[in-house]
Design an enzyme around this catalytic site. Structure first.
Site, PDB file in Angstrom:
ATOM      1  N   HIS A  89       0.836  -1.197   0.000  1.00 29.03           N
ATOM      2  CA  HIS A  89       0.000   0.000   0.000  1.00 29.03           C
ATOM      3  C   HIS A  89       0.870   1.246   0.000  1.00 29.03           C
ATOM      4  O   HIS A  89       1.765   1.377   0.825  1.00 29.03           O
ATOM      5  CB  HIS A  89      -0.920   0.019   1.236  1.00 29.03           C
ATOM      6  CG  HIS A  89      -2.161  -0.787   1.045  1.00 29.03           C
ATOM      7  ND1 HIS A  89      -3.333  -0.487   1.695  1.00 29.03           N
ATOM      8  CD2 HIS A  89      -2.426  -1.874   0.282  1.00 29.03           C
ATOM      9  CE1 HIS A  89      -4.274  -1.344   1.334  1.00 29.03           C
ATOM     10  NE2 HIS A  89      -3.742  -2.199   0.478  1.00 29.03           N
ATOM     11  N   TYR A 218      -9.135   5.879   7.413  1.00 31.35           N
ATOM     12  CA  TYR A 218      -9.252   6.212   8.832  1.00 31.35           C
ATOM     13  C   TYR A 218     -10.242   7.375   8.929  1.00 31.35           C
ATOM     14  O   TYR A 218     -10.034   8.417   8.317  1.00 31.35           O
ATOM     15  CB  TYR A 218      -7.910   6.665   9.406  1.00 31.35           C
ATOM     16  CG  TYR A 218      -6.866   5.582   9.570  1.00 31.35           C
ATOM     17  CD1 TYR A 218      -6.056   5.190   8.514  1.00 31.35           C
ATOM     18  CD2 TYR A 218      -6.682   4.960  10.809  1.00 31.35           C
ATOM     19  CE1 TYR A 218      -5.091   4.209   8.671  1.00 31.35           C
ATOM     20  CE2 TYR A 218      -5.711   3.986  10.975  1.00 31.35           C
ATOM     21  CZ  TYR A 218      -4.922   3.608   9.904  1.00 31.35           C
ATOM     22  OH  TYR A 218      -3.970   2.638  10.072  1.00 31.35           O
ATOM     23  N   PRO A 310      -4.174   0.505  18.576  1.00 30.78           N
ATOM     24  CA  PRO A 310      -3.902   0.042  17.206  1.00 30.78           C
ATOM     25  C   PRO A 310      -4.077   1.122  16.127  1.00 30.78           C
ATOM     26  O   PRO A 310      -3.798   0.869  14.961  1.00 30.78           O
ATOM     27  CB  PRO A 310      -4.912  -1.091  17.011  1.00 30.78           C
ATOM     28  CG  PRO A 310      -5.932  -0.900  18.057  1.00 30.78           C
ATOM     29  CD  PRO A 310      -5.282  -0.203  19.185  1.00 30.78           C
ATOM     30  N   LYS A 314       1.063   0.081  14.969  1.00 33.58           N
ATOM     31  CA  LYS A 314       2.446  -0.013  15.429  1.00 33.58           C
ATOM     32  C   LYS A 314       2.737  -1.221  16.314  1.00 33.58           C
ATOM     33  O   LYS A 314       3.903  -1.569  16.511  1.00 33.58           O
ATOM     34  CB  LYS A 314       2.809   1.269  16.215  1.00 33.58           C
ATOM     35  CG  LYS A 314       2.883   2.492  15.341  1.00 33.58           C
ATOM     36  CD  LYS A 314       4.071   2.432  14.392  1.00 33.58           C
ATOM     37  CE  LYS A 314       3.887   3.307  13.154  1.00 33.58           C
ATOM     38  NZ  LYS A 314       3.974   2.549  11.915  1.00 33.58           N
ATOM     39  N   TYR A 402       4.016   6.724   9.958  1.00 30.41           N
ATOM     40  CA  TYR A 402       3.139   5.588   9.646  1.00 30.41           C
ATOM     41  C   TYR A 402       3.916   4.471   8.943  1.00 30.41           C
ATOM     42  O   TYR A 402       3.729   3.292   9.253  1.00 30.41           O
ATOM     43  CB  TYR A 402       1.972   6.047   8.767  1.00 30.41           C
ATOM     44  CG  TYR A 402       0.885   5.004   8.638  1.00 30.41           C
ATOM     45  CD1 TYR A 402       0.891   4.078   7.592  1.00 30.41           C
ATOM     46  CD2 TYR A 402      -0.152   4.924   9.570  1.00 30.41           C
ATOM     47  CE1 TYR A 402      -0.090   3.115   7.473  1.00 30.41           C
ATOM     48  CE2 TYR A 402      -1.148   3.954   9.468  1.00 30.41           C
ATOM     49  CZ  TYR A 402      -1.102   3.058   8.410  1.00 30.41           C
ATOM     50  OH  TYR A 402      -2.083   2.080   8.311  1.00 30.41           O
TER      51      TYR A 402
HETATM   52  P1  FAS Z   1       1.328 -11.575  21.525  1.00 29.46           P
HETATM   53  O1  FAS Z   1       0.360 -11.190  22.625  1.00 29.46           O
HETATM   54  O2  FAS Z   1       0.879 -11.629  20.121  1.00 29.46           O
HETATM   55  O3  FAS Z   1       1.920 -13.035  21.840  1.00 29.46           O
HETATM   56  C1  FAS Z   1       2.237 -13.424  23.171  1.00 29.46           C
HETATM   57  C2  FAS Z   1       2.095 -14.931  23.256  1.00 29.46           C
HETATM   58  O4  FAS Z   1       2.489 -15.337  24.569  1.00 29.46           O
HETATM   59  C3  FAS Z   1       0.655 -15.373  23.071  1.00 29.46           C
HETATM   60  O5  FAS Z   1       0.581 -16.419  22.126  1.00 29.46           O
HETATM   61  C4  FAS Z   1       0.239 -15.864  24.462  1.00 29.46           C
HETATM   62  O6  FAS Z   1      -0.673 -16.950  24.420  1.00 29.46           O
HETATM   63  C5  FAS Z   1       1.564 -16.284  25.051  1.00 29.46           C
HETATM   64  N1  FAS Z   1       1.580 -16.265  26.521  1.00 29.46           N
HETATM   65  C6  FAS Z   1       0.951 -15.402  27.340  1.00 29.46           C
HETATM   66  N2  FAS Z   1       1.218 -15.711  28.623  1.00 29.46           N
HETATM   67  C7  FAS Z   1       2.044 -16.807  28.603  1.00 29.46           C
HETATM   68  C8  FAS Z   1       2.659 -17.598  29.609  1.00 29.46           C
HETATM   69  N3  FAS Z   1       2.470 -17.330  30.896  1.00 29.46           N
HETATM   70  N4  FAS Z   1       3.421 -18.655  29.231  1.00 29.46           N
HETATM   71  C9  FAS Z   1       3.622 -18.911  27.908  1.00 29.46           C
HETATM   72  N5  FAS Z   1       3.068 -18.200  26.899  1.00 29.46           N
HETATM   73  C10 FAS Z   1       2.281 -17.160  27.260  1.00 29.46           C
HETATM   74  N6  FAS Z   1      -1.577  -4.292  16.535  1.00 29.46           N
HETATM   75  C11 FAS Z   1      -1.705  -3.651  15.358  1.00 29.46           C
HETATM   76  O7  FAS Z   1      -0.680  -3.175  14.839  1.00 29.46           O
HETATM   77  N7  FAS Z   1      -2.943  -3.524  14.738  1.00 29.46           N
HETATM   78  C12 FAS Z   1      -4.092  -4.058  15.296  1.00 29.46           C
HETATM   79  O8  FAS Z   1      -5.170  -3.936  14.752  1.00 29.46           O
HETATM   80  C13 FAS Z   1      -4.004  -4.754  16.513  1.00 29.46           C
HETATM   81  N8  FAS Z   1      -5.105  -5.331  17.084  1.00 29.46           N
HETATM   82  C14 FAS Z   1      -4.989  -5.977  18.295  1.00 29.46           C
HETATM   83  C15 FAS Z   1      -6.109  -6.569  18.931  1.00 29.46           C
HETATM   84  C16 FAS Z   1      -5.981  -7.211  20.182  1.00 29.46           C
HETATM   85  C17 FAS Z   1      -7.194  -7.841  20.858  1.00 29.46           C
HETATM   86  C18 FAS Z   1      -4.721  -7.268  20.798  1.00 29.46           C
HETATM   87  C19 FAS Z   1      -4.575  -7.942  22.168  1.00 29.46           C
HETATM   88  C20 FAS Z   1      -3.604  -6.702  20.189  1.00 29.46           C
HETATM   89  C21 FAS Z   1      -3.725  -6.063  18.928  1.00 29.46           C
HETATM   90  N9  FAS Z   1      -2.624  -5.490  18.276  1.00 29.46           N
HETATM   91  C22 FAS Z   1      -2.713  -4.838  17.100  1.00 29.46           C
HETATM   92  C23 FAS Z   1      -1.335  -5.580  18.838  1.00 29.46           C
HETATM   93  C24 FAS Z   1      -0.799  -6.941  18.498  1.00 29.46           C
HETATM   94  O9  FAS Z   1      -0.765  -7.095  17.121  1.00 29.46           O
HETATM   95  C25 FAS Z   1       0.528  -7.065  19.186  1.00 29.46           C
HETATM   96  O10 FAS Z   1       1.314  -5.910  19.000  1.00 29.46           O
HETATM   97  C26 FAS Z   1       1.288  -8.282  18.729  1.00 29.46           C
HETATM   98  O11 FAS Z   1       0.470  -9.386  18.949  1.00 29.46           O
HETATM   99  C27 FAS Z   1       2.589  -8.329  19.526  1.00 29.46           C
HETATM  100  O12 FAS Z   1       3.098  -9.589  19.398  1.00 29.46           O
HETATM  101  P2  FAS Z   1       3.777 -10.311  20.667  1.00 29.46           P
HETATM  102  O13 FAS Z   1       4.633  -9.340  21.384  1.00 29.46           O
HETATM  103  O14 FAS Z   1       4.336 -11.556  20.123  1.00 29.46           O
HETATM  104  O15 FAS Z   1       2.575 -10.607  21.692  1.00 29.46           O
HETATM  105  C1  PHB Z   2      -6.114  -4.030  10.554  1.00 29.01           C
HETATM  106  O1  PHB Z   2      -6.202  -4.262   9.335  1.00 29.01           O
HETATM  107  O2  PHB Z   2      -6.435  -4.890  11.428  1.00 29.01           O
HETATM  108  C2  PHB Z   2      -5.587  -2.697  11.019  1.00 29.01           C
HETATM  109  C3  PHB Z   2      -5.014  -1.842  10.095  1.00 29.01           C
HETATM  110  C4  PHB Z   2      -4.542  -0.610  10.531  1.00 29.01           C
HETATM  111  C5  PHB Z   2      -4.644  -0.263  11.867  1.00 29.01           C
HETATM  112  C6  PHB Z   2      -5.207  -1.137  12.804  1.00 29.01           C
HETATM  113  C7  PHB Z   2      -5.689  -2.368  12.370  1.00 29.01           C
HETATM  114  O3  PHB Z   2      -4.187   0.952  12.284  1.00 29.01           O
END
Ligand code: FAS
Ligand code: PHB
Length: 407
Positions: A89, A218, A310, A314, A402
């Site tokens: 994009h 957005y 989100p 980032k 961005y």
């Molecule tokens: P993660 O949370 O992805 O991974 C951590 C892992 O550790 C998980 O698999 C978990 O099960 C495991 N874990 C937890 N406790 C443990 C324990 N005690 N023992 C062993 N394992 C354990 N970012 C965006 O950029 N755009 C978005 O739209 C967006 N939407 C999101 C929506 C939600 C609901 C959440 C929670 C986050 C969102 N994020 C978004 C942010 C997300 O993408 C994170 O930045 C990304 O998952 C970060 O990756 P990790 O640091 O690997 O953490």
């Molecule tokens: C998504 O596609 O899930 C998405 C994209 C941009 C954002 C947040 C979420 O800033």
């Protein structure tokens, strides 16, 4: 190359002992990306994950990769499908006050772009690469606990199927997300947390329908924020800002489609294809940073150390830059015996984290409806957005943040 089991435990019959160089807690993007880079560099590591692989893959999260993250997937040898199926994009639209304006990311950032490719796919590709290269991941590992990371001989314990395990290691990487055990294992006196919780959440849906635009939109609206994103040109990902106490069952598909179209400019709303959602979830929004990100032989990376709303896309991308710094430091340690890189990890990572925290906080404050903002606050947001789209300097600043600031 698999860690060897050194025989039954001496102090308990049912304890299995293992030895590795780096024990990684968490098999999300941070843990799997770090594990793959370490494996490719010949550095032994084990990944311990609380949940099942299917559960990890069922979580719908991020959708936008910075070039730095995409490049690290290539470096890890897990970028083929992203390059084939991901959507490059060059810009996105800002919608407000009845109109929409394109931000030319590619033109304003000196030729950079972002890659639209779901985090679920990133995780799948990293899981597949790890399996193909013989990396050991233990799923459904419960009671994971890091020990003695303030000394030279850390270890991690966990249970699986009623058997206790102990992994002796050189380092522990806490990649276990915001609710993980790693950050909670650090004494309160050794850590400082900075936090802002936002008074709203994001309701997100996935639907097998063509996205309303070929780029993201957005939207700032007096009724609240909306975001039009996608996972492919046949699968849409949409979000609306919602009250924190809303539940998914309060939102029928019809209510969702009515609301998102009310928050978009008329020409966009009119052409929006709607249809049944197959995923619907509400996520809270917070800004959070824990300092420092290193405690002796324990390193925090990704959501274990910081959270961003989100809005600026980032979260996943900060996990990537943390992994870059941590992997480079660990590779240097094992190759040259130098601890310079790992000693500088927390400072380097936090410098980039705080810039992304600022950008995500600013995007969230500019685009969302706050309970107490009133008519004046709405006008100030619209003035900010009008300035953004009419000033090359302001839109250049938006674009360079961005697409991702340098590592
Ligand atoms: P993660 O949370 O992805 O991974 C951590 C892992 O550790 C998980 O698999 C978990 O099960 C495991 N874990 C937890 N406790 C443990 C324990 N005690 N023992 C062993 N394992 C354990 N970012 C965006 O950029 N755009 C978005 O739209 C967006 N939407 C999101 C929506 C939600 C609901 C959440 C929670 C986050 C969102 N994020 C978004 C942010 C997300 O993408 C994170 O930045 C990304 O998952 C970060 O990756 P990790 O640091 O690997 O953490
Ligand atoms: C998504 O596609 O899930 C998405 C994209 C941009 C954002 C947040 C979420 O800033």
């Amino acid at each position: 190359m698999r860690p060897h089991v050194v025989g039954q435990g001496t102090h308990r019959e049912d304890t299995v002992f293992m030895r590795t160089q780096v024990a990684i807690i968490g098999a999300g993007p941070a843990g799997l990306l770090l594990g793959q880079l370490l494996t490719n560099a010949g550095i032994d590591n084990v990944v311990l994950e609380l949940r099942s692989a299917d559960y990890v893959l069922s979580r719908v999260r991020a959708g936008v990769l910075e070039e730095g993250m995409a490049g690290m997937l290539d470096e890890a040898g897990a970028g083929r499908r992203m390059r084939a199926e991901g959507l490059p994009h060059d810009g996105f639209d800002l919608a407000f006050d009845g109109g929409h304006h394109r931000i030319d990311l590619h033109g304003l950032s000196g030729g950079k772009r972002v890659m639209v490719y779901g985090q679920t796919e990133v995780t799948h590709d990293l899981m597949e690469k790890r399996r193909d290269t013989g990396g050991l991941s233990v799923y459904e590992a419960v009671n994971v606990q890091p020990h003695d990371f303030d000394g030279p001989n850390p270890y991690v314990t966990y249970d699986k199927h009623g058997t206790s395990h102990r992994i002796d290691c050189d380092f522990v990487a806490g990649c276990d997300g915001f609710h993980g055990v790693s950050r909670r294992s650090v004494p309160d006196s050794a850590i400082t947390a900075y936090e802002r919780v936002y008074p709203f959440g994001w309701l997100g849906i996935l639907a097998e329908i063509p996205p309303v635009s070929h780029e993201l939109i957005y939207a700032n609206h007096p009724r609240g924020f909306a975001l039009c994103s996608m996972r492919s040109m046949t699968r849409s990902r949409y979000y609306v800002q919602c009250p924190l106490d809303d539940r998914v069952e309060d939102w029928s598909d019809d209510r969702f489609w009515d609301e998102i179209r009310r928050r978009l400019p008329a020409d966009v709303a009119e052409r929006m294809v709607t249809g049944p959602s197959f995923e619907k979830s509400i996520a809270p929004l917070r800004s959070f940073v824990a300092e420092p990100m290193r405690f002796g032989r324990l390193f925090l990376a990704g959501d274990a150390a910081h959270i961003v709303p989100p809005t600026g896309a980032k979260g996943l991308n900060l996990a990537a830059s943390d992994v870059r710094y941590l992997f480079d430091g660990l590779r240097e340690y094992y190759a040259d015996g130098s601890s310079a890189g790992i000693d500088d990890y927390s400072r380097r990572a936090l410098a980039r984290v705080w810039k992304a925290e600022r950008f995500s906080w600013w995007m969230t404050n500019t685009l969302h409806r706050f309970p107490d903002q009133g008519a004046f606050g709405q006008k100030i947001q619209e003035a900010e957005l009008n300035y953004l789209v009419s000033s090359r300097a302001a839109s250049t600043s938006l674009a360079e943040n961005y697409v991702g600031l340098p590592y």
